[in-house]
Design a protein around this motif. Structure first.
Motif, PDB file in Angstrom:
ATOM      1  N   ASP A 127       0.810  -1.308   0.094  1.00 23.65           N
ATOM      2  CA  ASP A 127      -0.031   0.205   0.090  1.00 23.65           C
ATOM      3  C   ASP A 127       0.883   1.367   0.095  1.00 23.65           C
ATOM      4  N   HIS A 173       0.389   5.676   0.285  1.00 23.81           N
ATOM      5  CA  HIS A 173      -0.385   6.961   0.536  1.00 23.81           C
ATOM      6  C   HIS A 173       0.467   8.152   0.445  1.00 23.81           C
ATOM      7  N   HIS A 214      -2.778  -1.430   6.340  1.00 28.45           N
ATOM      8  CA  HIS A 214      -3.445  -1.735   5.060  1.00 28.45           C
ATOM      9  C   HIS A 214      -2.591  -2.933   4.408  1.00 28.45           C
TER      10      HIS A 214
HETATM   11 ZN   LIG Z   1      -4.359   2.401   2.197  1.00 25.38          ZN
END
Ligand SMILES: [Zn+2]
Length: 156
Positions: free
Chosen positions: A8, A10, A42
């Motif tokens: 993941d 971000h 995540h």
């Molecule tokens: Zn995420």
């Protein structure tokens, strides 16, 4: 035994709290996301769901769902562990790598392991968390965002 992998990333943004591995990190920016933006959790959720052949985090907790807005990602992790339990699977061990140029995460690693072990219902010896930089290369190196990789082994 079943193995799974998760990834993941971000974007770092102003006006957000930084939370990684279920731990609040002292940093002037946080990760932009529908939830609290905890990339480490995540990635871990995706590794667990992947090992169970249950799809991914977006399928179980859609980012269009109002009930997940700003949610503590530890809640999502505990729900994933519940799903695994319903499928007769338990966590063997997990290994995470967080990729961030800054801040220095070493002071937070032990607390991350404690929080993740509690949520995963495993001994802390079954949870490893590492942090690395990219020596200034790429989006993580330019401090535009933070990424995380996770591998999980399930038993059942
Ligand atoms: Zn995420």
């Amino acid at each position: 035994m079943r193995i799974g992998h998760g990834y993941d990333a971000h974007r770092l943004a102003d006006g957000r709290l930084l939370v990684l591995g279920g731990v609040r990190i002292d940093y002037p920016q946080g990760l932009a996301a529908h939830s609290d933006g905890d990339v480490a959790i995540h990635a871990l959720c995706d590794a667990l769901l992947g090992a169970a052949a249950m799809g991914d985090i977006g399928r179980h907790f859609p980012d269009t769902g109002a009930e997940f807005a700003g949610i503590d990602s530890r809640v999502l992790l505990r729900r994933v562990v519940e799903l695994l339990g319903q499928a007769g699977l338990s966590v063997g061990n997990v290994d995470l790598t967080i990729v961030a140029q800054t801040p220095r995460l070493a002071p937070y690693i032990q607390q991350m392991r404690e929080h993740l072990a509690a949520d995963l219902c495993v001994d802390i010896g079954a949870v490893n968390v590492k942090a690395t930089t990219t020596e200034g290369m790429g989006f993580a190196g330019r401090r535009e965002g933070i990424a995380a990789y996770a591998v999980a082994l399930l038993e059942g």
